[in-house]
Design an enzyme around this catalytic site. Structure first.
Site, PDB file in Angstrom:
ATOM      1  N   HIS A 180       0.876  -1.179   0.000  1.00 55.23           N
ATOM      2  CA  HIS A 180       0.000   0.000   0.000  1.00 55.23           C
ATOM      3  C   HIS A 180       0.916   1.233   0.000  1.00 55.23           C
ATOM      4  CE1 HIS A 180      -2.798   2.965   1.770  1.00 55.23           C
ATOM      5  NE2 HIS A 180      -3.780   2.140   1.465  1.00 55.23           N
ATOM      6  N   ASP A 198       3.535  -4.339   7.931  1.00 52.29           N
ATOM      7  CA  ASP A 198       2.324  -3.538   7.837  1.00 52.29           C
ATOM      8  C   ASP A 198       1.166  -4.507   8.051  1.00 52.29           C
ATOM      9  OD1 ASP A 198       0.057  -2.249   7.070  1.00 52.29           O
ATOM     10  OD2 ASP A 198       0.790  -1.589   5.111  1.00 52.29           O
ATOM     11  N   GLN A 209      -3.965  -5.125   7.080  1.00 53.81           N
ATOM     12  CA  GLN A 209      -4.929  -6.132   6.605  1.00 53.81           C
ATOM     13  C   GLN A 209      -4.733  -7.468   7.319  1.00 53.81           C
ATOM     14  OE1 GLN A 209      -7.392  -5.394   4.664  1.00 53.81           O
ATOM     15  NE2 GLN A 209      -6.710  -3.404   3.912  1.00 53.81           N
ATOM     16  N   LYS A 259     -10.050  -0.624  10.603  1.00 50.18           N
ATOM     17  CA  LYS A 259     -10.166  -1.837   9.786  1.00 50.18           C
ATOM     18  C   LYS A 259     -10.430  -3.058  10.664  1.00 50.18           C
ATOM     19  CE  LYS A 259      -6.929  -0.149   6.263  1.00 50.18           C
ATOM     20  NZ  LYS A 259      -7.763   0.173   5.102  1.00 50.18           N
ATOM     21  N   CYS A 289      -4.635   2.249  -3.728  1.00 43.63           N
ATOM     22  CA  CYS A 289      -3.418   2.844  -3.139  1.00 43.63           C
ATOM     23  C   CYS A 289      -2.218   1.911  -3.327  1.00 43.63           C
ATOM     24  CB  CYS A 289      -3.599   3.152  -1.659  1.00 43.63           C
ATOM     25  SG  CYS A 289      -4.845   4.387  -1.360  1.00 43.63           S
TER      26      CYS A 289
HETATM   27  N1  PLP Z   1      -1.527  -0.712   4.664  1.00 43.85           N
HETATM   28  C1  PLP Z   1      -2.440  -1.482   4.057  1.00 43.85           C
HETATM   29  C2  PLP Z   1      -2.063  -2.872   3.618  1.00 43.85           C
HETATM   30  C3  PLP Z   1      -3.736  -1.002   3.860  1.00 43.85           C
HETATM   31  O1  PLP Z   1      -4.660  -1.781   3.279  1.00 43.85           O
HETATM   32  C4  PLP Z   1      -4.056   0.305   4.303  1.00 43.85           C
HETATM   33  C5  PLP Z   1      -5.388   0.861   4.063  1.00 43.85           C
HETATM   34  O2  PLP Z   1      -6.121   0.412   3.200  1.00 43.85           O
HETATM   35  C6  PLP Z   1      -3.061   1.052   4.941  1.00 43.85           C
HETATM   36  C7  PLP Z   1      -1.813   0.518   5.105  1.00 43.85           C
HETATM   37  C8  PLP Z   1      -3.339   2.423   5.451  1.00 43.85           C
HETATM   38  O3  PLP Z   1      -4.267   2.377   6.485  1.00 43.85           O
HETATM   39  P1  PLP Z   1      -4.891   3.724   7.082  1.00 43.85           P
HETATM   40  O4  PLP Z   1      -5.441   4.492   5.931  1.00 43.85           O
HETATM   41  O5  PLP Z   1      -5.935   3.231   8.017  1.00 43.85           O
HETATM   42  O6  PLP Z   1      -3.797   4.443   7.775  1.00 43.85           O
END
Ligand code: PLP
Length: 406
Positions: free
Chosen positions: A123, A200, A203, A226, A364
């Protein structure tokens, strides 16, 4: 365990909504999950009975709010099995957690000529901060690719490890492909070279039981929204040996010990990384979400979501003409696809009109889209409150979109 989805759905008021005169089918859970009544009520309760700024007062309400905030930290520690509460830092989400590490770890450990490894399936939140930090510090970002199934190319990753590598920053679960990366194996390998690993977990944590000591990851980042908790909440887990060395990310109240005209000393962990008044009601809601998840059991959630994934994969495969992105045997409960050559936005618009929320676009993850040479995908992502009947409705909507657009 019998998973009583009908009963679970009663806890989520929004799932009773009608969209375009049809029952809402919410399949955009990878973007954000819906909130159970228990979380919503905990926020109301907090504002009606306990609201106050924390850590700064000796009066009753301040102590009550502080206790609720710090109790959540203890419960998060337990939820991911961290060693100590000093390793649990509250942030406003995975993005802030990742930026914190990129900025602070970068200042502390990255020199010109060093290398950081991320992956092509990240992401932007776990890609751009490392890219920019490397540019600022004269370091190089290395980016291994994926195979046909959407699995990380482990041979390429292994080839990239060398004495200049300072960190691997990678996703636990891909938000586009659903791939669950073999992170334990990668961490063990990286540690043989004394390279720390950041995961990260945006998910990961809502779908799988996570044990940071068992994984032995050095950092783990996730968002509350999430995992059925309020927006604007998140966590950074980090091993104390790194967090102690790393400089503060933001400066201000709470993170200081003593302030003089010419210098400042900083607070202990985790407060060194929590400048300013935090999102207390959000953290209170996060605690209610953890209680909810613990009650259902993460292993039960993972097992039920696996059933949803298997059913949806089978049903979508029977449609014909669907191109799947991410077919690893180790997948979380989401499916990215294209309907023939139909643009994902066009498909998404028709599916939406049938009351079904799916996400369309690059998710993203533009480096991944460029790698796959596609503009984006349609993504249906499932949560434990989804049903097989909802998947049938999705399939009908896809058939309709296919008929209208081809
Ligand atoms: N990392 C991953 C794999 C994601 O799917 C997301 C959001 O979709 C993020 C980071 C960023 O999360 P946030 O927008 O809640 O900070």
């Amino acid at each position: 365990m019998f998973f009583d989805v009908t009963k679970i759905r009663e806890d989520f008021p929004i799932l009773n909504r009608q969209i375009y005169n049809r029952p809402l089918v919410y399949l955009d859970n990878a973007a954000s999950t819906q909130k159970p009544r228990q979380v919503i009520d905990s926020i109301r309760q907090y504002y009606e009975y306990d609201n106050c700024n924390i850590h700064r007062g000796v009066h009753y309400l301040s102590m009550k709010a502080t206790e609720a905030y710090e109790e959540t930290r203890r419960e998060i520690r337990e939820f991911i099995n961290a060693k100590s509460t000093g390793e649990i830092i509250f942030t406003k989400g995975a993005t802030e957690s990742l930026n914190l590490v990129a900025s602070s770890f970068g200042k502390c450990y990255i020199q010109p000529g060093d290398e950081v490894i991320t992956t092509i399936m990240e992401h932007h939140s776990n890609f751009v901060p490392w890219q920019q930090m490397c540019l600022e510090r004269g370091a190089t970002l290395r980016v291994p690719g994926i195979n046909e199934q959407g699995e990380l190319d482990l041979d390429e990753l292994k080839c990239l490890l060398n004495e200049k590598t300072r960190l691997i920053a990678m996703t636990h679960v891909s938000n586009v492909l659903g791939t669950i990366n073999p992170v334990k194996e990668i961490i063990a390998l990286a540690h043989q070279h004394n390279i720390p690993v950041l995961l990260d977990g945006a998910q990961g944590v809502s779908h799988l039981p996570v044990d940071v000591q068992d994984l032995d990851c050095d950092f783990y980042c996730f968002s509350g929204h999430k995992m059925y908790a309020p927006m604007g909440t998140g966590v950074l887990y980090g091993k104390e040996k790194y967090l102690e060395e790393m400089p503060p990310y933001q400066l201000g109240g709470e993170m200081i010990r003593d302030v003089y005209i010419d210098h400042t000393t900083f607070n202990d962990l985790p407060f060194k990384f929590e400048a300013g008044t935090p999102n207390v009601e959000g953290v209170v809601g996060l605690r209610a979400a953890i209680h909810y998840l613990n009650k259902l059991g993460m292993a039960n959630i993972a097992a039920y979501e696996e059933q949803l994934l298997v059913y949806a994969t089978e049903k979508l495969s029977s449609v014909g003409g669907i191109r799947f992105y991410g077919t690893s045997a180790h997948k979380a409960s989401l499916i990215s696809f294209l309907i023939g050559d139909v643009h994902p936005y066009d498909a998404g618009m028709i599916i939406d009109k049938m009351g079904i929320a799916v996400r369309t676009g690059h998710h993203c993850a533009m480096p991944l889209m460029n790698f796959l040479k596609i503009p984006g995908t349609v993504r249906a992502s499932f949560a434990f409150y989804n049903t097989m009947e909802e998947i049938d409705l999705l399939v009908s909507a896809i058939l309709k979109a296919k008929e209208m657009l081809s």
